[in-house]
Design an enzyme around this catalytic site. Structure first.
Site, short mmCIF file in Angstrom:
data_model
loop_
_atom_site.label_atom_id
_atom_site.label_comp_id
_atom_site.label_asym_id
_atom_site.label_seq_id
_atom_site.Cartn_x
_atom_site.Cartn_y
_atom_site.Cartn_z
N LYS A 34 0.85 -1.21 0.00
CA LYS A 34 0.00 0.00 0.00
C LYS A 34 0.87 1.25 0.00
CE LYS A 34 -3.75 -2.59 2.05
NZ LYS A 34 -4.43 -3.08 3.23
N GLN A 48 -4.36 -1.65 9.55
CA GLN A 48 -4.25 -2.95 8.89
C GLN A 48 -4.92 -4.04 9.73
OE1 GLN A 48 -3.11 -3.58 5.74
NE2 GLN A 48 -3.79 -5.68 6.06
N ASP A 94 -10.58 3.39 4.24
CA ASP A 94 -10.66 1.93 4.07
C ASP A 94 -12.08 1.44 4.38
OD1 ASP A 94 -9.28 -0.40 3.35
OD2 ASP A 94 -8.89 -0.96 5.44
#
Ligand code: NAP
Length: 281
Positions: A54, A98, A121
């Site tokens: 990422k 994450q 996200d």
């Protein structure tokens, strides 16, 4: 093989090209560079690889990264405090925590510490509700990538029977809600589902999000179905038995090169959206 491939690499490259142009415009107009903060807790090797990917992709499109790496023994309180600080930091546009965090941490509490305006996200309850009600907001990145693939290949969702195998908060559940918002008739399957094979056999659109290699058997697939395999397991294996499934499906995603690259593309596209909001454009 009879199925055509849904090429996530090609579509992601197209999206990232547009993101790179958009980033250049924001920098020119404002003098600041869009910034994505990544938060990684613990030593899980796959999570380290995903965050590195990422960060690399961010760099490629001109988005700055702020990397926060926290030790395995981090408490929920410490993680929430770190994320709250990023939420308040006006130089940060997007925050990615994450998944998964170590099991002693309350992941939901950590997700909810993300300012919904920076939830690029799409993991907060606010984003989930917006997805469920088809309102404008940040999409959960992997389901958002799945929807963009389905749209790019002109899959008609209204009235289609969609089966989602998996109901995790970051994947199966939001994917199902997004399909419902697009007028599909949606069935969720999970570890307590009985007669899975029969339910899968009824699917015009199948989303596999289980995390077990080749768990969905090719012979279960309805001839002519659209198969999206979000699974990513050791040895580059998806959740669907690829060869027999592709002999029955009309469209299928490869693993790798299907859903995976789309997840990052959506994450960075949404970071650009957040940066544009900061810029007031
Ligand atoms: P997860 O949190 O472990 O969820 C797995 C889901 O599968 C759960 O809802 C579980 O049901 C269900 N399940 C487990 N065994 C089952 C069975 N026998 N029959 C039917 N359903 C069953 O996993 P996740 O985070 O959603 O990830 C799923 C897969 O997607 C993994 O391979 C992961 O690597 C991949 N993934 C890929 C991307 C990407 O960018 N490509 C992103 C995220 C995840 P219960 O709810 O009942 O436990």
């Amino acid at each position: 093989m009879t199925a055509a491939l849904m090429d996530g690499n090609a579509l992601a490259a197209e999206i990232l090209g547009r993101v790179a142009d958009g980033v250049t415009e924001v920098v020119k107009a404002t003098g600041y560079r869009p910034c994505l903060a990544t938060v990684l807790v613990g030593n899980d090797p796959s999570s380290h690889v995903y965050v590195r990917m990422k960060v690399n992709r961010s760099r490629n499109v001109g988005i700055e990264s702020r990397c926060i790496n926290l030790p395995q023994e981090t408490t929920t309180g410490q993680l929430v405090a770190e994320i709250e600080a990023l939420s308040r930091d006006s130089s940060v546009d997007g925050i990615l925590l994450q998944h998964p965090v170590p099991s002693h941490i309350d992941e939901r509490a950590a997700f909810e510490a993300i300012d919904p305006n920076k939830d690029v996200d799409g993991v907060t309850r606010t984003s989930f509700a917006q997805m469920a009600f088809a309102e404008l907001g940040f999409e959960s990145a992997t389901p958002g990538g799945i929807m963009r693939l389905l749209d790019a290949y002109e899959v008609d969702l209204a009235g289609a029977r969609a089966v989602v195998v998996g109901r995790s908060p970051i994947l199966g559940r939001p994917a199902g809600m997004m399909l419902l918002a697009r007028d599909a008739t949606v069935t969720f399957c999970h570890s307590r589902t009985v007669h899975l094979a029969e339910i899968v056999a009824d699917a015009d659109v199948l989303i596999a999000a289980v995390g077990r290699p080749e768990f969905i058997r090719g012979e279960w697939i309805k001839p002519g179905a659209v198969v999206v395999d979000a699974g990513y397991n050791k040895g580059n294996q998806g959740d669907v038995e690829f060869v027999p499934a592709s002999n029955r499906a009309r469209l299928i995603t490869p693993v790798p090169g299907g859903v995976g690259p789309m997840t990052i593309a959506v994450l960075l596209d949404q970071t650009l959206t957040a940066a544009r909001k900061r810029a007031g454009s």
